[in-house]
Scaffold this motif. Structure first.
Motif, mmCIF file in Angstrom:
data_model
loop_
_atom_site.group_PDB
_atom_site.id
_atom_site.type_symbol
_atom_site.label_atom_id
_atom_site.label_comp_id
_atom_site.label_asym_id
_atom_site.label_seq_id
_atom_site.Cartn_x
_atom_site.Cartn_y
_atom_site.Cartn_z
ATOM 1 N N ASP A 37 5.635 19.031 -13.450
ATOM 2 C CA ASP A 37 6.667 18.406 -12.517
ATOM 3 C C ASP A 37 6.187 17.604 -11.604
ATOM 4 O O ASP A 37 6.916 16.916 -10.882
ATOM 5 C CB ASP A 37 7.720 19.402 -11.999
ATOM 6 N N TRP A 38 4.668 17.516 -11.438
ATOM 7 C CA TRP A 38 4.151 16.990 -10.321
ATOM 8 C C TRP A 38 4.301 15.466 -10.458
ATOM 9 O O TRP A 38 4.230 14.880 -9.363
ATOM 10 C CB TRP A 38 2.597 17.292 -10.172
ATOM 11 N N ILE A 39 4.659 14.633 -11.472
ATOM 12 C CA ILE A 39 4.583 13.509 -11.566
ATOM 13 C C ILE A 39 6.240 13.080 -11.540
ATOM 14 O O ILE A 39 6.462 11.586 -11.386
ATOM 15 C CB ILE A 39 4.178 12.983 -13.044
ATOM 16 N N LYS A 40 6.982 14.097 -11.271
ATOM 17 C CA LYS A 40 8.369 13.391 -10.885
ATOM 18 C C LYS A 40 8.554 12.654 -9.468
ATOM 19 O O LYS A 40 7.872 12.957 -8.722
ATOM 20 C CB LYS A 40 9.374 14.802 -11.055
ATOM 21 N N PRO A 41 9.715 11.870 -9.604
ATOM 22 C CA PRO A 41 10.069 11.127 -8.367
ATOM 23 C C PRO A 41 10.352 12.101 -7.470
ATOM 24 O O PRO A 41 10.963 13.151 -7.511
ATOM 25 C CB PRO A 41 11.302 10.265 -8.722
ATOM 26 N N GLY A 42 9.779 11.845 -6.121
ATOM 27 C CA GLY A 42 9.923 12.928 -5.086
ATOM 28 C C GLY A 42 8.964 13.928 -4.870
ATOM 29 O O GLY A 42 8.605 14.435 -3.964
ATOM 30 N N ASN A 43 8.397 14.197 -6.173
ATOM 31 C CA ASN A 43 7.142 15.191 -6.217
ATOM 32 C C ASN A 43 5.789 14.446 -6.167
ATOM 33 O O ASN A 43 4.862 15.107 -5.538
ATOM 34 C CB ASN A 43 7.059 16.061 -7.375
ATOM 35 N N LEU A 44 5.818 13.347 -6.746
ATOM 36 C CA LEU A 44 4.306 12.675 -6.952
ATOM 37 C C LEU A 44 3.638 12.524 -5.704
ATOM 38 O O LEU A 44 4.198 11.658 -4.842
ATOM 39 C CB LEU A 44 4.492 11.348 -7.985
ATOM 40 N N VAL A 45 2.416 13.133 -5.607
ATOM 41 C CA VAL A 45 1.457 12.727 -4.311
ATOM 42 C C VAL A 45 0.530 11.769 -4.798
ATOM 43 O O VAL A 45 -0.161 12.202 -5.804
ATOM 44 C CB VAL A 45 0.999 13.992 -3.932
ATOM 45 N N ALA B 294 -0.450 -1.452 6.724
ATOM 46 C CA ALA B 294 0.042 -2.621 7.767
ATOM 47 C C ALA B 294 -0.056 -3.869 6.943
ATOM 48 O O ALA B 294 0.727 -4.942 7.395
ATOM 49 C CB ALA B 294 -0.890 -2.643 8.855
ATOM 50 N N THR B 295 -0.889 -3.975 5.872
ATOM 51 C CA THR B 295 -0.943 -5.534 5.332
ATOM 52 C C THR B 295 -0.165 -5.426 4.100
ATOM 53 O O THR B 295 0.016 -6.287 3.351
ATOM 54 C CB THR B 295 -2.533 -5.565 4.798
ATOM 55 N N VAL B 296 0.460 -4.206 3.410
ATOM 56 C CA VAL B 296 1.403 -4.148 2.454
ATOM 57 C C VAL B 296 2.691 -4.810 2.693
ATOM 58 O O VAL B 296 3.379 -4.710 3.612
ATOM 59 C CB VAL B 296 1.604 -2.712 1.969
ATOM 60 N N LYS B 297 3.069 -5.982 2.146
ATOM 61 C CA LYS B 297 4.497 -6.895 2.555
ATOM 62 C C LYS B 297 5.652 -6.171 1.882
ATOM 63 O O LYS B 297 6.481 -6.382 2.628
ATOM 64 C CB LYS B 297 4.081 -8.229 1.799
ATOM 65 N N PHE B 298 5.544 -5.638 0.559
ATOM 66 C CA PHE B 298 6.862 -5.158 0.026
ATOM 67 C C PHE B 298 7.319 -3.768 0.280
ATOM 68 O O PHE B 298 6.228 -3.022 0.275
ATOM 69 C CB PHE B 298 7.087 -5.369 -1.516
ATOM 70 N N ASP B 299 8.579 -3.416 0.874
ATOM 71 C CA ASP B 299 8.984 -2.232 1.100
ATOM 72 C C ASP B 299 9.357 -1.418 -0.134
ATOM 73 O O ASP B 299 9.205 -0.192 -0.292
ATOM 74 C CB ASP B 299 10.236 -2.259 1.912
ATOM 75 N N VAL B 300 9.800 -2.230 -1.024
ATOM 76 C CA VAL B 300 10.150 -1.524 -2.430
ATOM 77 C C VAL B 300 9.671 -2.672 -3.660
ATOM 78 O O VAL B 300 9.576 -3.884 -3.488
ATOM 79 C CB VAL B 300 11.697 -1.805 -2.584
ATOM 80 N N VAL B 301 8.971 -2.063 -4.503
ATOM 81 C CA VAL B 301 8.870 -2.717 -6.136
ATOM 82 C C VAL B 301 9.628 -1.872 -6.851
ATOM 83 O O VAL B 301 9.345 -0.761 -7.102
ATOM 84 C CB VAL B 301 7.137 -2.727 -6.148
ATOM 85 N N LEU C 40 9.468 1.904 -6.876
ATOM 86 C CA LEU C 40 8.127 2.395 -5.897
ATOM 87 C C LEU C 40 8.637 2.084 -4.592
ATOM 88 O O LEU C 40 9.078 0.971 -4.079
ATOM 89 C CB LEU C 40 6.978 1.712 -6.414
ATOM 90 N N VAL C 41 8.262 2.990 -3.360
ATOM 91 C CA VAL C 41 8.233 2.470 -2.175
ATOM 92 C C VAL C 41 7.171 2.637 -1.268
ATOM 93 O O VAL C 41 6.122 3.308 -1.687
ATOM 94 C CB VAL C 41 9.492 3.529 -1.217
ATOM 95 N N LYS C 42 6.934 1.866 -0.150
ATOM 96 C CA LYS C 42 5.778 1.571 0.545
ATOM 97 C C LYS C 42 5.502 2.922 1.210
ATOM 98 O O LYS C 42 6.261 3.663 1.470
ATOM 99 C CB LYS C 42 6.098 0.785 1.791
ATOM 100 N N ASN C 43 3.926 3.326 0.706
ATOM 101 C CA ASN C 43 3.441 4.551 1.539
ATOM 102 C C ASN C 43 2.995 4.300 2.818
ATOM 103 O O ASN C 43 2.112 3.536 3.055
ATOM 104 C CB ASN C 43 2.535 5.219 0.421
ATOM 105 N N PRO C 44 3.569 5.023 3.709
ATOM 106 C CA PRO C 44 3.287 4.929 5.164
ATOM 107 C C PRO C 44 1.899 5.389 5.622
ATOM 108 O O PRO C 44 1.454 5.045 6.341
ATOM 109 C CB PRO C 44 4.474 5.247 6.100
ATOM 110 N N THR D 60 4.720 4.724 -3.250
ATOM 111 C CA THR D 60 4.936 6.256 -3.917
ATOM 112 C C THR D 60 6.218 6.010 -4.674
ATOM 113 O O THR D 60 6.929 4.918 -4.842
ATOM 114 C CB THR D 60 5.431 7.198 -2.839
ATOM 115 N N LEU D 61 6.584 7.040 -5.664
ATOM 116 C CA LEU D 61 7.184 6.962 -6.617
ATOM 117 C C LEU D 61 8.861 7.621 -6.168
ATOM 118 O O LEU D 61 8.736 8.817 -5.864
ATOM 119 C CB LEU D 61 6.912 7.879 -7.766
ATOM 120 N N ALA D 62 9.636 6.647 -6.113
ATOM 121 C CA ALA D 62 10.790 7.104 -5.475
ATOM 122 C C ALA D 62 12.103 7.533 -6.733
ATOM 123 O O ALA D 62 12.949 8.417 -6.548
ATOM 124 C CB ALA D 62 11.489 6.270 -4.402
#
Length: 530
Positions: free
Chosen positions: A194-202, A230-237, A220-224, A208-210
């Motif tokens: 289950d480590w690869i499931k959304p919310g689990n994946l580190v 700071a240079t990553v433009k998209f919040d969501v892909v 995918l959501v931006k990984n803070p 990160t995988l949402a």
């Protein structure tokens, strides 16, 4: 800065897509809807094999070395490295600010664990052979050695030392491949499968995988915690799979997709007229080929394989089916790799009519005629382009006494079948360079490779490839040895190369940082949108 701007504007948006419905964030975050021609099978770096998965994993993870928007090598999880004078020991200095998405530090031990896991036979990694240049790696993968004897060790938390069996000129390029990315030992040991499931994946990349709704979208959501967030433009892909290329064009036109990684090439002229500079076509290091089951009668006869290959009119397929967006291919290694001369099929310069006559004579000698045809099934994954290619070959072979049937499955099913060494005659496949070196195209047909769909097994070829590897410190000699190995493969028809790729993408004029390159690599972290 972007964060403050987002707080200033609140916008609830619902986006309805042809394949399904999903909500964009409640705040006016920047979103990249990235169309892809196939669904990913996994987001486990050690259990993936396709370009579609590589694109996603390039956003989620970061290896020691990565590629920029032009596909040039840049530091990744390692900020620097040194190489010993004999070219066999690489020492990587990891970033002290490198973190996993859960906030824990990325350490040299993470890479040791990942490299061991890749070679562990229990993992079943298709790309295990990629690390074979590392001392002891092949022994571990073939159950002849222990992981602790591999040439990979953590000197300290931020220093990783990798020792190779011999100088390997493409080693740094190879480290951009997803199979060499780190994985979180703590997460895998805690969560298991289950480590690869959304919310689990580190992960340690820019995103990160949402969410993951199969056949609809992967969010995918931006990984803070990413060191360069700071240079990553998209919040969501959003990766949005759309196998039907014509449907993808409609979705692009409707604004549902910002880019898409393929085109229905039979429409290429019209698409260029309609979309202008948003159509991107150019040289790409890739080979479109047919795998042929070399260990199954009657395909275990090299003479028969050669007749089939010789009879295929590649010029017609390139011009009529692919609208000159591909080039006729007669070698597994495409042109364009500096210092290397591909080994072309010996009939490459023959007129097509002479090839067909020669192929017909071979088939007749083997007892195959229109009255007593050879039965041949071609498997291909869903795509108008692949279907049209198979139909063209079906028509070309019919007059020569070859009765071709076609079998289509979706991309995930198709490649899963090939990876599991299923029973077939001929199957559509492709290889896109993992790194800019001939070995990436030739290594897939080695006996031990998980990508050897043809089950080709030639002691002469293995010996030639070993000889090339031993010449790693002498670049010119190594390239000649690789070309000699390819000559064996091509003469044996271990695979049937058909075409050399070009990339054909459609990219919104609102996107920036989507830079054309021969690897067709476009990390989302370097892309932005008006």
């Amino acid at each position: 800065m972007l964060k403050n701007m987002l707080k200033a504007t609140v916008l609830a948006t619902t986006m309805t897509l042809a394949a399904g419905t999903f909500l964009t964030p409640a705040f006016a975050e920047t979103v990249y809807n990235r169309g892809t021609a196939a669904e990913s099978e996994s987001v486990d770096p050690h259990k993936t094999s396709t370009v579609y998965e590589a694109n996603v994993l390039r956003d989620l993870f970061q290896g020691l070395v990565m590629q920029d928007e032009k596909a040039n090598l840049i530091p990744g999880a390692a900020e620097s490295w040194t190489v010993s004078d004999d070219g066999t020991v690489y020492t990587f200095k990891l970033r002290k600010d490198g973190k996993w998405s859960d906030g824990s530090p990325v350490t040299a031990d993470d890479f040791v664990y990942a490299f061991h896991r890749l070679e562990d036979p229990a993992t079943g990694a298709e790309y295990a052979s990629m690390l074979y240049p590392v001392k002891g790696a092949e022994d571990v993968n073939t159950k002849k050695g222990k992981p602790e004897d591999m040439g990979v060790k953590a000197i300290d938390a931020n220093t990783l030392e990798v020792t190779l069996k011999a100088p390997t000129p493409y080693f740094l390029e190879m480290l951009t491949h997803q199979a060499t990315y780190p994985v979180s030992k703590a997460s895998i040991e805690k969560l298991g499968a289950d480590w690869i499931k959304p919310g689990n994946l580190v992960s340690n990349g820019a995103y990160t995988l949402a969410e993951w709704v199969p056949n609809d979208h992967m969010k995918l959501v931006k990984n803070p915690k990413f060191w360069d967030a700071a240079t990553v433009k998209f919040d969501v892909v959003n990766y949005i799979p759309t196998e039907d290329r014509s449907s993808a064009m409609k979705r692009f036109e409707a604004g549902e997709l910002d880019s898409y990684d393929d085109l229905p090439t039979e429409q290429l002229a019209d698409l260029k007229t309609k979309f202008g500079d948003q159509i991107h076509v150019g040289p790409y290091l890739g080979t479109y080929y047919y795998a042929i089951k070399t260990d199954k009668a009657p395909w275990n006869n090299p003479e028969l394989r050669n007749a089939i290959s010789m009879a295929i009119d590649r010029d017609f397929i390139a011009e009529k089916v692919w609208q000159n967006s591909m080039l006729p291919g007669y070698s597994m290694v495409p042109p364009g790799i500096e210092g290397y001369t591909p080994a072309m099929a010996k009939y490459a310069d023959m007129p097509q009519i002479d090839r067909e006559d020669a192929a017909k004579k071979i088939l007749e000698k083997l007892g195959y005629t229109p009255e007593h045809p050879l039965k041949m099934e071609i498997r291909y994954n869903t795509s108008e382009n692949h279907k049209n290619t198979a139909v063209a070959i079906q028509e070309q072979l019919k007059p020569l006494g070859v009765d071709v049937t076609l079998l289509n499955t979706d991309t995930k099913t198709h490649y899963s079948f090939l990876e599991q060494k299923g029973d077939y005659d001929v199957a559509r496949a492709a290889w896109i360079a993992d790194y800019k070196d001939p070995e990436t195209f030739l290594g897939i047909t080695r006996k031990a490779s998980g990508n050897n769909y043809s089950n080709y097994n030639s002691p002469q070829y293995e010996a030639a490839m070993d000889k090339a590897a031993a010449a790693g410190g002498k670049p010119e000699e190594r390239m000649k040895d690789l070309s000699a190995a390819e000559r064996i493969l091509i003469d044996d028809v271990g695979q049937i190369p058909l075409l050399y790729y070009s990339y054909h993408d459609i990219v919104s004029s609102k996107l920036h940082g989507f830079v054309d390159n021969v690897m067709d690599v476009h990390p989302s972290r370097f892309v932005s949108k008006d």
